[in-house]
Design an enzyme around this catalytic site. Sequence first.
Site, PDB file in Angstrom:
ATOM      1  N   GLN A  35      22.660  44.945  48.349  1.00  0.00           N
ATOM      2  CA  GLN A  35      22.548  45.609  49.727  1.00  0.00           C
ATOM      3  C   GLN A  35      23.610  46.074  50.517  1.00  0.00           C
ATOM      4  O   GLN A  35      24.878  45.831  49.798  1.00  0.00           O
ATOM      5  CB  GLN A  35      21.789  44.598  50.452  1.00  0.00           C
ATOM      6  CG  GLN A  35      22.431  43.168  50.680  1.00  0.00           C
ATOM      7  CD  GLN A  35      21.709  42.036  50.920  1.00  0.00           C
ATOM      8  OE1 GLN A  35      20.510  42.180  51.354  1.00  0.00           O
ATOM      9  NE2 GLN A  35      22.072  41.090  50.303  1.00  0.00           N
ATOM     10  N   HIS A  65      16.844  31.487  64.764  1.00  0.00           N
ATOM     11  CA  HIS A  65      17.343  30.373  63.609  1.00  0.00           C
ATOM     12  C   HIS A  65      16.362  29.008  64.249  1.00  0.00           C
ATOM     13  O   HIS A  65      15.760  28.286  63.374  1.00  0.00           O
ATOM     14  CB  HIS A  65      18.638  29.886  63.358  1.00  0.00           C
ATOM     15  CG  HIS A  65      19.281  31.016  62.532  1.00  0.00           C
ATOM     16  ND1 HIS A  65      20.482  31.651  63.354  1.00  0.00           N
ATOM     17  CD2 HIS A  65      18.933  31.585  61.377  1.00  0.00           C
ATOM     18  CE1 HIS A  65      20.665  32.527  62.298  1.00  0.00           C
ATOM     19  NE2 HIS A  65      20.076  32.469  61.263  1.00  0.00           N
ATOM     20  N   ASP A  89      23.598  33.657  56.194  1.00  0.00           N
ATOM     21  CA  ASP A  89      24.341  33.484  57.721  1.00  0.00           C
ATOM     22  C   ASP A  89      24.559  32.058  57.626  1.00  0.00           C
ATOM     23  O   ASP A  89      25.592  31.604  58.557  1.00  0.00           O
ATOM     24  CB  ASP A  89      24.138  34.124  58.646  1.00  0.00           C
ATOM     25  CG  ASP A  89      22.612  33.935  58.873  1.00  0.00           C
ATOM     26  OD1 ASP A  89      21.723  34.741  58.443  1.00  0.00           O
ATOM     27  OD2 ASP A  89      22.224  32.888  59.603  1.00  0.00           O
ATOM     28  N   GLU A 109      20.660  31.545  47.818  1.00  0.00           N
ATOM     29  CA  GLU A 109      20.989  32.823  48.637  1.00  0.00           C
ATOM     30  C   GLU A 109      21.175  33.698  47.425  1.00  0.00           C
ATOM     31  O   GLU A 109      22.096  33.484  46.372  1.00  0.00           O
ATOM     32  CB  GLU A 109      21.869  32.618  49.676  1.00  0.00           C
ATOM     33  CG  GLU A 109      22.940  33.652  49.838  1.00  0.00           C
ATOM     34  CD  GLU A 109      22.214  35.084  50.547  1.00  0.00           C
ATOM     35  OE1 GLU A 109      21.261  34.678  51.228  1.00  0.00           O
ATOM     36  OE2 GLU A 109      22.157  36.008  50.015  1.00  0.00           O
ATOM     37  N   ASP A 159      13.976  32.610  54.612  1.00  0.00           N
ATOM     38  CA  ASP A 159      14.833  33.391  55.557  1.00  0.00           C
ATOM     39  C   ASP A 159      15.320  34.657  55.083  1.00  0.00           C
ATOM     40  O   ASP A 159      16.440  34.957  54.796  1.00  0.00           O
ATOM     41  CB  ASP A 159      15.829  32.530  56.261  1.00  0.00           C
ATOM     42  CG  ASP A 159      16.615  33.307  57.401  1.00  0.00           C
ATOM     43  OD1 ASP A 159      17.657  32.736  57.716  1.00  0.00           O
ATOM     44  OD2 ASP A 159      16.280  34.295  57.637  1.00  0.00           O
ATOM     45  N   ASP A 162      13.628  42.094  55.629  1.00  0.00           N
ATOM     46  CA  ASP A 162      12.297  43.008  55.625  1.00  0.00           C
ATOM     47  C   ASP A 162      11.731  42.886  54.119  1.00  0.00           C
ATOM     48  O   ASP A 162      12.370  43.014  53.072  1.00  0.00           O
ATOM     49  CB  ASP A 162      12.563  44.102  56.152  1.00  0.00           C
ATOM     50  CG  ASP A 162      12.871  44.083  57.488  1.00  0.00           C
ATOM     51  OD1 ASP A 162      13.506  45.074  58.054  1.00  0.00           O
ATOM     52  OD2 ASP A 162      12.505  42.996  58.056  1.00  0.00           O
TER      53      ASP A 162
END
Length: 289
Positions: A35, A65, A89, A109, A159, A162
């Site tokens: 990304q 969060h 993050d 992640e 988490d 989109d």
Amino acid sequence: MKDLPEDLFVEEQRQGVFFGLQVHRWLEKHPTAYQDLIVAETTLGRLLALDGKVMVTEADEAFYHEMLVHPPLMTHPAPKRVLVIGGGDGGTVREVLKHPTVQQVTWVEIDQQVLSACRKWLPRVSAACWQDPRVSLIVSPGEKWLRGLSELQDIIIVDGSDPVGPSQALFEQPFFANCSQVLSPNGILALQCGSPFYYKEEVQMVWNRLNRLFPFVRLYLGFVPTYPSGLWTYAMASTTDLQVAPAELRDRFRGRGLGQCRYYSPDIHIASQILPPFVEELLAAESAG
Ligand code: SAM
């Protein structure tokens, strides 16, 4: 019209609707393997944006969060094993670790460069959560890693960003089905589902997909000023009832010693599940998904 500042981060929140933040200093601006990544010093503190969308600002990240994490973890009587997918993050893992019942957090992640950039530029968001001995951090696409998971989880928190780009798989039926298979008997799946004002179809799609798999699904609301429209939806899904008596919720909140949150409280937990008519109608309407 007032002259716009020279350095501006602009997000097209939906076609023809723009959100802008004055940038005082660009810190990182480059593609990763997955990304486009931006980190910048802005009017609202440090900003992480991915593919042109605000992910996190220091000014309001706690609102997001806290509401992604505490409603599911407070609904569960004693969450021990938690799986977090995405959340590069670190804010989600930071909030999960505040629950003293939590013994193990598996954090999956996809993008190492997001992890590195957030460690470097957004240390206040992660609060060095990866150093907590309860945390195992894995760099992998969450949907792929989940297929190999056998240990049941009390909570799964998704988490992602989109449902486009690398996160798209995290909103699809096979992924939700795999989540349902690795949840413990009273386990809870929780995720953010976007704006009920700008992204009606996304909210409906998630609602319909979860209802096909789980007997108990709850949509709830939060306020994230830097997200499209500021009104944000989250969902919880489980095979056991998600209702907790207010007195029990307050006891759990006191007992777990979460301290003074910026947005979450037992009363907000309860109030967040009271939906305005336009959102109720959204959920009642049949839709593809
Ligand atoms: N709060 C933000 C929002 O609501 O848009 C999302 C926060 S977080 C920054 C989104 C994270 O999901 C990013 O770190 C991204 O790299 C990660 N991600 C995207 N797709 C993923 C996948 N398939 N598996 C694991 N992590 C993923």
